[in-house]
Design an enzyme around this catalytic site. Structure first.
Site, mmCIF file in Angstrom:
data_model
loop_
_atom_site.group_PDB
_atom_site.id
_atom_site.type_symbol
_atom_site.label_atom_id
_atom_site.label_comp_id
_atom_site.label_asym_id
_atom_site.label_seq_id
_atom_site.Cartn_x
_atom_site.Cartn_y
_atom_site.Cartn_z
ATOM 1 N N PRO A 116 0.864 -1.352 -0.159
ATOM 2 C CA PRO A 116 -0.063 0.152 0.072
ATOM 3 C C PRO A 116 0.835 1.318 0.031
ATOM 4 O O PRO A 116 1.460 1.630 0.929
ATOM 5 C CB PRO A 116 -0.731 -0.119 1.186
ATOM 6 C CG PRO A 116 0.196 -0.899 2.158
ATOM 7 C CD PRO A 116 0.636 -1.835 1.126
ATOM 8 N N ASP B 297 5.806 2.894 1.925
ATOM 9 C CA ASP B 297 5.177 1.874 2.500
ATOM 10 C C ASP B 297 4.098 2.279 3.538
ATOM 11 O O ASP B 297 4.681 2.461 4.697
ATOM 12 C CB ASP B 297 5.925 0.640 2.616
ATOM 13 C CG ASP B 297 5.320 -0.681 2.810
ATOM 14 O OD1 ASP B 297 3.954 -0.503 3.300
ATOM 15 O OD2 ASP B 297 5.996 -1.586 2.804
ATOM 16 N N HIS B 298 2.817 2.297 3.448
ATOM 17 C CA HIS B 298 2.145 2.746 4.437
ATOM 18 C C HIS B 298 2.093 1.757 5.618
ATOM 19 O O HIS B 298 1.477 2.048 6.744
ATOM 20 C CB HIS B 298 0.763 3.182 3.993
ATOM 21 C CG HIS B 298 -0.174 3.980 4.715
ATOM 22 N ND1 HIS B 298 0.391 4.535 5.894
ATOM 23 C CD2 HIS B 298 -0.841 5.199 4.130
ATOM 24 C CE1 HIS B 298 -0.585 5.490 6.383
ATOM 25 N NE2 HIS B 298 -1.203 5.789 5.381
ATOM 26 N N ARG B 299 2.282 0.772 5.340
ATOM 27 C CA ARG B 299 2.432 -0.260 6.730
ATOM 28 C C ARG B 299 3.663 -0.033 7.609
ATOM 29 O O ARG B 299 3.316 -0.501 8.726
ATOM 30 C CB ARG B 299 2.634 -1.713 5.871
ATOM 31 C CG ARG B 299 1.626 -2.257 5.059
ATOM 32 C CD ARG B 299 1.975 -3.675 4.537
ATOM 33 N NE ARG B 299 3.312 -3.471 3.475
ATOM 34 C CZ ARG B 299 3.913 -4.343 3.064
ATOM 35 N NH1 ARG B 299 3.306 -5.669 2.996
ATOM 36 N NH2 ARG B 299 5.148 -4.247 2.349
ATOM 37 N N ALA B 300 4.521 0.749 7.118
ATOM 38 C CA ALA B 300 5.621 1.049 8.025
ATOM 39 C C ALA B 300 5.830 2.554 8.249
ATOM 40 O O ALA B 300 6.337 3.025 9.283
ATOM 41 C CB ALA B 300 6.887 0.534 7.652
#
Length: 471
Positions: free
Chosen positions: A271, A443-446
């Protein structure tokens, strides 16, 4: 003892390699450490060395062949050593018929078959064996035909097989049955409407099989003939395209295969969001000019300045200097910035290790060295793996702004556009300044939006105050 030469994993991400060139021929004397061949990996062209002494008895791969890691490529052995079992049991197998020749004592073939081909030959073997006999009966029933029971009347002889019938003509859509032969005078029977349609469309009735009563050619036969002719015409046109050089199929290189795989892994599951900012690089441009006047050893490109600024910013934002590992985020204490370099077959990212500890001029010298080796395909795996963040610059190609795809497991990449002069307002006054746009892929997860924005603010501070890069 024979030594197997296999396709080795010459890089950490290598799954298959393409044999570019054989440096040794069959019959050559080989010593351990000799360079047998050149292999194209997913990143560079590497040397495949011998792991034993002897004679190169057999080469099982041709130049240009791509083979998975672990595939047997050649055999090194003593001149009188029997290597048939090694060649025969190779994961790739011998060429079609090679296995049978080896079993018969013949020389194995140089062409390698795939494991699927070997399986196919195994599956086809029973078909070539004699037809299996009926189950063995007891001695008392040995001469009794299957149709005859003990004590019963003799069985009638089996009926003679009927003569094969000639293939039937296509049946009519309305169930008219098989078509019948044409008229005895050699002419095709046809309806007046069918003859008129055939004449209008230039169709020869003699080439059409009628489906009407008695084999008569009717309207639908003419229409079907036209459709078949159109399909044939398209097929002929496609054949001309394939033979007249209107296109060229270019096989994928190992680096292009890897790029395709990695980008598919990145652009789909990750994402990603993008942050764009515009920096004032007027002072940085002035510093570059002043440094260049001091001598060639002090020259630095905008790319060098950006890499140094990014490295210092990563030191202040360790949450960006990280890898996404699925069940955890790994934050690195050391900073290794990769720079994207365009090569003939694609893109590669050599790494500047401990970038924050390097001076601007060390970054400049090392970046030029790595870029040159990348374009010559001479990078070693240690020089293009291990990065914690990446920078991609297309400004030298006249690109104002673009978005770069994250190189997993990294969590971000910075895309650099070109430098251009723009009118801007500075302290209430209109001035012409040199500006540069950058876009960060996150990276929107991090990385959250605020985290990425703060990182870009720090990069801006270093870029717009370039003397801080020299301290």
């Amino acid at each position: 003892m024979a030594t197997k030469v296999v396709m080795e994993a010459l890089s950490p991400t290598m799954e298959e390699g393409r044999l570019v060139k054989w440096n040794k021929n069959e019959g050559d004397q080989i010593k351990a450490g000799d360079v047998l061949a050149e292999v194209e990996t997913d990143k560079a062209v590497m040397e495949l060395v011998a792991r034993g002494d002897g004679v190169l008895r057999k080469r099982l791969a041709n130049e240009g062949d791509a083979s998975p890691v672990g595939t047997l490529l050649a055999v090194i052995a003593a001149p009188d050593e029997n290597i048939d079992s090694i060649v025969g049991s190779a994961g790739a197998g011998a060429q079609s018929g090679g296995a049978q020749a080896a079993q018969a004592g013949g020389a194995p073939s140089a062409t390698v078959a795939t494991p699927n081909q070997a399986v196919a030959e195994t599956r086809e073997a029973p078909a070539k064996s004699p037809v299996p006999q009926a189950p063995r009966q007891s001695q008392g029933e040995a001469s009794t035909p299957p149709q005859q029971k003990a004590g019963g009347p003799p069985a009638a002889p089996p009926p003679r097989p009927a003569a094969p019938r000639p293939p039937a003509a296509p049946s009519a859509p309305r169930g008219n049955g098989a078509s019948h032969p044409a008229a005895t005078d050699g002419r095709r029977r046809s309806s007046p409407l069918a003859r008129r349609l055939a004449n209008d469309r230039g169709i020869q009735l003699g080439s059409i099989q009628g489906t009407g009563p008695g084999g008569r050619i009717v309207k639908r036969d003419i229409e079907n003939a036209k459709a078949a002719g159109t399909a044939a015409g398209r097929s002929a046109a496609a054949e001309r395209l394939a033979t007249e050089g209107d296109f060229q199929d270019v096989p994928l290189t190992q680096i292009r295969k890897t790029i395709a795989k990695r980008l598919s892994e990145s652009n789909g599951p990750i994402p990603t969001f993008f942050l764009t900012a515009e920096f004032d690089v007027t002072r940085a441009a002035e510093m570059r000019t002043q440094l260049a006047e001091m001598g060639d050893q002090y020259k630095a490109s905008f790319n060098d300045i950006i890499i140094k600024a990014v490295a210092l910013a990563l030191a202040e934002h360790p949450e960006v200097n990280a890898h996404w590992l699925g069940d955890k985020i790994r934050k690195f204490n050391r900073i290794h910035v990769a720079m994207a370099v365009a090569v003939e077959d694609g893109l590669i990212t050599p790494v500047l290790f401990d970038t924050d500890r390097m001076t601007l001029w060390e970054i400049s010298a090392k970046a030029r060295e790595l870029a040159g080796k990348a374009r010559e395909r001479r990078l070693t795996p240690e020089e293009y793996t291990g990065s914690t963040f990446s920078v991609s610059n297309l400004g030298m190609f006249g690109i104002d702004q673009f978005t770069a795809i994250i190189n997993p497991p990294e969590t971000g990449i910075l895309a650099i556009g070109g430098v251009e002069e723009k009118p801007v307002v500075v302290d209430g006054q209109l001035e012409v300044r040199q500006r540069m746009r950058v876009t960060m892929s996150c990276d929107h997860r991090a990385i959250d939006g605020a985290t990425g924005a703060k990182f870009l603010q720090t990069v801006r501070r270093y870029i717009e105050n370039p003397l801080s890069l020299l301290i």
